[in-house]
Design an enzyme around this catalytic site. Structure first.
Site, short mmCIF file in Angstrom:
data_model
loop_
_atom_site.label_atom_id
_atom_site.label_comp_id
_atom_site.label_asym_id
_atom_site.label_seq_id
_atom_site.Cartn_x
_atom_site.Cartn_y
_atom_site.Cartn_z
N THR A 1 12.78 -1.87 -0.41
CA THR A 1 11.48 -3.28 -1.15
C THR A 1 11.09 -2.92 -2.79
O THR A 1 11.59 -2.18 -3.24
CB THR A 1 10.35 -2.52 -0.01
OG1 THR A 1 10.21 -1.08 -0.55
CG2 THR A 1 10.97 -3.38 1.30
N ASP A 2 10.29 -4.31 -2.78
CA ASP A 2 9.73 -4.40 -4.61
C ASP A 2 8.53 -3.39 -4.32
O ASP A 2 7.83 -3.49 -5.50
CB ASP A 2 9.25 -5.69 -4.40
CG ASP A 2 11.56 -6.32 -3.54
OD1 ASP A 2 11.67 -6.45 -3.96
OD2 ASP A 2 11.18 -7.73 -3.14
N SER B 1 3.31 -1.90 -7.23
CA SER B 1 4.05 -3.92 -7.02
C SER B 1 5.35 -3.76 -7.71
O SER B 1 4.78 -3.79 -9.33
CB SER B 1 3.21 -4.39 -6.69
OG SER B 1 3.81 -5.29 -6.47
N ARG B 2 6.91 -3.89 -7.64
CA ARG B 2 7.46 -4.08 -9.12
C ARG B 2 7.23 -5.61 -9.33
O ARG B 2 7.89 -5.81 -10.89
CB ARG B 2 9.19 -3.73 -8.53
CG ARG B 2 8.77 -2.37 -8.02
CD ARG B 2 10.65 -1.25 -8.34
NE ARG B 2 10.65 -0.29 -7.82
CZ ARG B 2 10.32 0.00 -5.98
NH1 ARG B 2 10.70 -0.36 -5.78
NH2 ARG B 2 9.83 1.06 -6.35
N VAL B 3 7.24 -6.71 -9.16
CA VAL B 3 7.34 -7.76 -8.64
C VAL B 3 6.11 -8.64 -8.59
O VAL B 3 5.88 -9.62 -9.90
CB VAL B 3 7.96 -8.85 -8.26
CG1 VAL B 3 10.15 -8.42 -8.20
CG2 VAL B 3 7.93 -8.89 -6.60
#
Ligand code: ATP
Ligand code: MG
Length: 518
Positions: A339-340, A365-367
């Site tokens: 997951t991101d 949350s990476r994006v």
């Protein structure tokens, strides 16, 4: 007489040719059940059967081919009919598993095969195969539009973008499902189709969720796919793929879709059961070797596709349950890496009344932050740091009684922030209201409000923003500008400052009238 090598090869070639001709006459369309039990059947004679093919067991019973062995195929049964017995006949259908898709499914409750279980008829005009390849790299676009959850803590610190895969992970009973359901409720009027896939849950829990969504008016754009705890493991295994197949049809039509998998721990367990019954070799924690692929193939199908390919998106919120907060176990680490980012819910926070119990330190949350609007970024820039500073100080303050002024200030502020970030279930907040609340945190406008009055302050502020002229205008300006320039900053500051002052004044009057201090 000696044979030349070329002769030998021509003899072998001829034999092969004749063999395949004979083979063609051989009917491999019908087989016989060798053994059956626990939702698994071993069938012989189907040497043409393909992986993932649907087999007809008669009387409306079907199974999927999951194992291709040398002289038999392993089949996962889709129904537990007693008519399926050893020695029985099985026919090939030459079709892979597919489900009905389309707008007819909105507002419906389906089983893992896409059939309605809400007592009403369903007619779909289109079918799609369940196992598909995810959209390729060149058809994708980066996440650039926010998907608002309506939860102030999530939207500010772990923002989610359309097309993102954000994991919700935590122990049992820590509000994981609540976060997902609130996100679905918050999509009302935002033109996002939602799908909730319930895997291995009690039917009573699912009924409650459906009821809640109905009350909130969210069933008007939501589909529910159910494979309950009492259902066969093949159905629990299939359910999330059915859900994402329905979602893909909408995405290809240019729609935005939100899909929740609640939860993938139970999905992995059902796959493990299935694999062990199929006698596949067991690996770590008895899961089969391809358990990573199981979830990767599912979550890769979430995407934001570019304008040339419809411009739709599938945002996925998988849920994983941990055992006493252990995120380093096998399945949690797998899904974290697919997951991101993750929203980590903590049991101690939940029990101390901090709900939603999102642990800011472990959540990321990476994006999503690239999809956040500028105004939101402006008001949250220092929040994470402030909260982690507070957490650190608080641990340290437990051991010492006299603290210097700056530490005291951080502690007092932090307590107020945590208090104002608490949010009840089923009450998602609009983005502009979130921004105003975060603005009051950032500019320390809440510093004089007693902690015990924080909740009533928040409720009144929300009411003010929704109903009073000043508040409505402010929200409108924030929503249109999407950015806080110096003029808007001044305006928000003065409106909220006035509001805080008058709130504190009413507290004073109240105290004098009632003659007590609470
Ligand atoms: P499970 O592991 O059983 O699936 P879960 O982690 O999904 O549990 P929920 O079912 O969402 O947790 O929530 C557990 C309980 O906490 C429920 O009774 C729910 O009503 C309550 N709850 C969840 N979030 C909140 C909240 N923000 N405010 C108040 N109560 C909440
Ligand atoms: Mg749950």
């Amino acid at each position: 007489m000696s044979l030349k090598a070329s002769d030998i090869s021509s003899i072998i070639k001829k034999q092969i040719q004749e063999f395949s001709k004979k083979d063609m006459n051989f009917t491999s369309e019908e087989g016989q059940i060798l053994s059956v039990g626990d939702g698994i059947a071993l069938v012989s004679g189907l040497d043409k059967a393909k992986l993932g093919e649907l087999l007809d067991f008669g009387n409306g019973a079907y199974g999927i081919v999951l194992n291709l062995e040398e002289d038999a195929v392993g089949v996962a049964l889709m129904s537990s009919q007693t008519s399926i017995k050893e020695g029985g006949k099985v026919k090939r259908t030459k079709e892979v598993v597919s489900v009905g898709v389309g707008d007819e499914l909105i507002g419906r409750v389906l089983n893992a095969l896409g059939e309605p279980i809400d007592g009403k008829n369903l007619k779909t005009t289109k079918k799609r195969t369940v196992f598909r390849i995810a959209p390729g790299v060149m058809t994708r676009e980066s996440v650039n539009e926010p998907l608002e959850t309506g939860l102030i803590l999530v939207d500010s610190l772990v923002p989610i973008g359309k097309g993102q895969r954000e994991l919700i992970i935590g122990d049992r009973q820590t509000g994981k499902t609540a976060i997902a359901i609130d996100t679905i409720i918050n999509q009302k009027g935002k033109n996002v189709n939602c799908i909730y896939v319930a895997i291995g849950q009690k039917n009573s829990t699912i009924a409650q969720i459906v009821e809640r969504l109905k009350i909130a008016g969210a069933m008007e754009y939501t589909t529910i796919v159910v494979a309950g705890a009492s259902e066969l493991s093949p159905l629990q295994y299939l359910a999330p793929y059915t859900g994402v197949t329905i979602a893909e049809e909408w995405m290809e039509k240019g729609k935005n879709v939100l899909i929740v998998y609640d939860d993938l721990t139970k999905h992995a367990i059902s796959y493990r059961t299935l694999s062990l019954l199929l006698r596949r070799p067991a690996g770590r924690e008895a899961y089969p070797g391809d358990v990573f692929y199981l979830h990767a193939q599912l979550l890769e199908r979430a995407a934001r596709v570019n304008k040339k390919h419809s411009g739709g998106s599938i945002t996925a919120l998988p849920i994983i349950e941990t055992q006493s907060g252990d995120i380093s176990a096998y399945i949690p680490t797998n899904v974290i890496s697919i997951t991101d980012g993750q929203i980590f819910t903590s049991e101690s926070l939940f029990n101390s009344g901090q709900r939603p119990a999102v642990d800011v330190g472990f959540s990321v949350s990476r994006v999503g932050s690239s999809a956040q609007i500028k105004a939101m970024k402006q008001v949250t820039s220092s929040l994470k740091l402030e909260l982690s500073q507070f957490n650190e100080m608080q641990a340290f303050a437990q051991f010492s009684s006299d603290l210097d002024d700056s530490t005291k200030k951080i502690l007092e502020h932090g307590k107020r922030v945590y208090e104002i970030l608490k949010q009840n279930q089923y009450s998602p907040l609009d983005q502009s209201i979130q921004i105003v609340i975060l603005f009051s945190i950032k500019n320390k406008l809440i510093k004089d409000i007693p902690i015990e009055h924080m909740q009533s302050f928040k409720t009144k502020l929300i009411n003010f923003m929704k109903k009073e002229k000043n508040g409505i205008e402010l929200r409108k300006e924030i929503s249109t500008k999407k950015e806080i320039d110096s003029q808007l900053e001044k305006r928000i500051f003065s409106v909220i400052k006035d509001f805080v002052d008058s709130f504190i004044k009413t507290l004073g009057i109240f105290d004098i009238q009632s003659g007590e201090n609470n």
